[in-house]
Design an enzyme around this catalytic site. Structure first.
Site, short mmCIF file in Angstrom:
data_model
loop_
_atom_site.label_atom_id
_atom_site.label_comp_id
_atom_site.label_asym_id
_atom_site.label_seq_id
_atom_site.Cartn_x
_atom_site.Cartn_y
_atom_site.Cartn_z
CG HIS A 1 -18.91 37.74 15.36
ND1 HIS A 1 -19.63 38.75 14.77
CD2 HIS A 1 -19.52 37.50 16.54
CE1 HIS A 1 -20.63 39.10 15.57
NE2 HIS A 1 -20.59 38.34 16.65
CG ASP B 1 -19.28 37.92 20.07
OD1 ASP B 1 -19.56 39.13 19.99
OD2 ASP B 1 -19.95 37.02 19.51
CG HIS C 1 -24.54 40.39 26.46
ND1 HIS C 1 -25.24 41.44 25.92
CD2 HIS C 1 -24.13 39.63 25.41
CE1 HIS C 1 -25.25 41.33 24.60
NE2 HIS C 1 -24.58 40.24 24.26
CG HIS D 1 -28.95 40.47 24.31
ND1 HIS D 1 -28.07 39.60 24.93
CD2 HIS D 1 -28.74 40.33 22.98
CE1 HIS D 1 -27.38 38.95 24.00
NE2 HIS D 1 -27.76 39.38 22.81
CG ASP E 1 -25.78 41.67 20.90
OD1 ASP E 1 -24.79 41.24 21.54
OD2 ASP E 1 -26.74 40.93 20.57
CG ASP F 1 -27.01 36.00 22.61
OD1 ASP F 1 -27.41 36.35 21.48
OD2 ASP F 1 -26.01 36.51 23.17
CG HIS G 1 -23.14 42.21 17.20
ND1 HIS G 1 -24.26 41.48 17.50
CD2 HIS G 1 -22.09 41.49 17.64
CE1 HIS G 1 -23.90 40.37 18.11
NE2 HIS G 1 -22.59 40.35 18.21
CD1 TRP H 1 -21.54 43.36 23.75
CD2 TRP H 1 -19.38 42.92 23.37
NE1 TRP H 1 -20.91 44.52 23.39
CE2 TRP H 1 -19.59 44.28 23.16
CE3 TRP H 1 -18.08 42.41 23.19
CZ2 TRP H 1 -18.57 45.15 22.78
CZ3 TRP H 1 -17.07 43.28 22.81
CH2 TRP H 1 -17.31 44.63 22.61
NE ARG I 1 -29.30 34.71 17.73
CZ ARG I 1 -28.17 35.32 17.34
NH1 ARG I 1 -27.37 35.86 18.23
NH2 ARG I 1 -27.86 35.40 16.08
CG HIS J 1 -29.25 38.98 18.49
ND1 HIS J 1 -28.89 38.74 19.80
CD2 HIS J 1 -30.50 38.45 18.34
CE1 HIS J 1 -29.86 38.07 20.41
NE2 HIS J 1 -30.85 37.89 19.54
#
Ligand SMILES: *[C@@H]1O[C@H](CO)[C@@H](O)[C@H](O)[C@H]1NC(C)=O
Ligand SMILES: [Zn+2]
Length: 306
Positions: free
Chosen positions: A170, A174, A27, A137, A141, A66, A147, A22, A69, A81
């Protein structure tokens, strides 16, 4: 040196093509919804752990995973995720843990792992803090249908047009669809959206559903629980995201009717995961307090060593 520059350059990009979460606004909203529903014990526990006594204590860490990572330290968490459901949308959707969650991990194993870490009081504060940020988080997701889908890297590989701009499917789910609801992407926009979803949960259109969203929830059965969430989210790939097939999304500007149809799905998924996050964090804090009660009251058995 070249490596360093690359990392800096990547971090500076506002929207990575494979960012996959997202967007920040989704989030933040999920975190603010959770903030409204957690118990006062839960609030105290997480404000203390996260070292943030403001009312933004969950929202302020909601997008941390996010960024992490993309660091050397957190690179291993990239597969956490999502789960790449190897199904066949739109004709058939399903998630299978054995088939879809590889050795390196997925969102389902990650929710189980970080929940277990939270339930282990001997973990260091630093690792509890990471676990808390990850859960805030990942419970977000997992509610984003793409996802929980393998096809074209969760739709990252499906080129589409949104309001005349080239993007991918995607990213539309998001960010573009959520932001079409709120007309903005800032943390304060998220706070406002969250309060309207909180009203819907308390007294509005979701009031009759919210109980079912958290029915039977048990933080000691975290993998089974995360599979239920992933399966529910993945189902929307067949019934909403790709309901008319890949070719349809590739050949239509998605800012029109497609977004009108998608908005209710995004709203309910964001509301649901925010409410679930509250109850999940409550469950963790309740479980920890049970443990404390037990160790205090339990008579020490013969031969039991500490
Ligand atoms: C669980 O989380 C820890 C801390 O981030 C990580 O080192 C470990 O690889 C994770 N394990 C699994 C199975 O995801
Ligand atoms: Zn993410």
């Amino acid at each position: 040196m070249a490596q360093k520059l690359t990392n800096v350059a990547l971090l500076a990009l506002p929207a990575l093509p494979l960012a996959g979460a997202w967007g920040s606004m989704g989030h933040y909203t999920i975190a603010y919804i959770a903030t409204s529903f957690v118990s006062s014990d839960t609030q105290a526990y997480f404000q203390d752990l996260l070292g943030d006594t403001s009312s933004d204590y969950l929202a302020n860490v909601a997008t941390w995973a996010d960024s992490w990572r993309y660091t050397d330290e957190g690179g291993f968490s990239k597969p956490f995720h999502y789960i790449d459901a190897m199904d066949d949308p739109p004709s058939s959707c399903d998630v299978d843990f054995e088939r879809d969650c590889p050795e390196e991990g997925c969102i389902v194993s990650a929710i189980a792992n970080y929940t277990n870490i939270m339930l282990t009081p001997s973990e260091s504060t630093a690792s509890l803090e990471v676990a808390a940020k990850m859960l805030v988080h990942f419970l977000g997701d997992i509610g984003q249908p793409l996802h929980c889908e393998n096809l074209e890297l969760g739709g990252n590989g499906i080129d589409v047009t949104y309001d005349g701009e080239d993007t991918n499917l995607h990213s539309v789910w998001d960010s573009d669809i959520p932001e079409s609801i709120t007309d903005g992407s800032s943390q304060s926009v998220a706070r406002t959206w969250a309060s309207s979803l909180v009203s819907a949960i308390e007294t509005g259109g979701y009031a009759d559903l919210a109980g079912d969203w958290v029915e039977g929830m048990d933080v000691t059965e975290s993998q089974d629980q995360a599979m239920i969430w992933a399966t529910e989210s993945n189902e929307y790939v067949c019934t909403a995201v790709l309901v008319d097939g890949v070719q349809h999304v590739e050949s239509t500007d998605l800012a029109g009717d497609y977004t009108d149809d998608a908005q209710p799905v995004v709203k309910v998924q964001v509301a649901k995961q925010g409410y679930r996050l509250a109850k999940w964090l409550d469950g963790i804090v309740e479980e920890l307090s049970k443990g404390k009660g037990r160790s205090k009251c339990k008579p020490r058995g013969k031969g039991e060593e500490f």
